[in-house]
Design a protein around this motif. Structure first.
Motif: not given
Length: 134
Positions: A95-116
Motif C-alpha cells: 500500500m505505501v509503496g503504491g502511494m509513493t509510485g513504487m512497487s512493493e519490492a522497490d519500496y522494501r529495498a529502499m527502506m532496507l537501504r535506510g529510506g528515501r
C-alpha cells in the motif's frame, strides 16, 4: 505548528484536529472493516456499504479508486486506511509503496537501504523543474 508549516514538505499531510474532523466518517468506515461481517458486506457491494457512512462524495470516490494519497488529503489517517488494504489482501508495504509510485519490492529495498535520501527531499521549493511527487 500548523498545517501551513508543513506545506513545503513533500508528501506530508499533517493529521491535526482539523484533518481528524474532516476525515472522521472516513476513518470510522475504515475501523468498521475490523469486523469480518463488515468486510464481507463491503466486498459484496462497495458503493452500497460506503453509502451507509456520512462521507463526502470525494471520500467515497477515493476509497473506491483506492487512491490512498487522496484519502489522506481528505482526512484519512494511514493507520485507519491500512484496514482497506488488509480487506483487499494487500500488505502495508504494498500500500505505501503504491502511494509513493513504487512497487512493493522497490519500496522494501529502499527502506532496507535506510529510506528515501534526504537530499532534494526536504522541501518542495528544492524541486524546481523536477517532475513527479513523493
Amino acid at each position: 505548528m500548523t498545517a501551513a508549516d508543513f506545506a513545503d514538505i513533500p508528501g506530508t499531510v499533517l493529521f491535526d484536529a482539523q484533518q481528524s474532523r474532516k476525515g472522521y466518517a472516513l476513518n470510522q468506515f475504515c475501523m468498521s472493516l475490523m469486523q469480518s461481517a463488515n468486510r464481507e458486506r463491503f466486498r459484496a457491494d462497495e458503493p452500497a456499504y460506503l453509502a451507509e457512512w456520512p462521507m463526502t462524495p470525494e471520500q467515497r470516490e477515493a476509497v473506491l479508486a483506492r487512491d490512498m494519497n487522496r484519502c489522506l488529503a481528505l482526512g484519512g489517517n494511514v493507520y485507519f486506511l491500512v484496514k482497506i488494504a488488509a480487506t483487499d489482501g494487500i500488505s502495508v508495504q504494498e500500500m505505501v509503496g503504491g502511494m509513493t509510485g513504487m512497487s512493493e519490492a522497490d519500496y522494501r529495498a529502499m527502506m532496507l537501504r535506510g529510506g528515501r535520501p534526504i537530499e532534494g527531499n526536504r522541501y518542495l521549493h528544492e524541486w524546481s523543474g523536477r517532475k513527479g511527487s513523493v
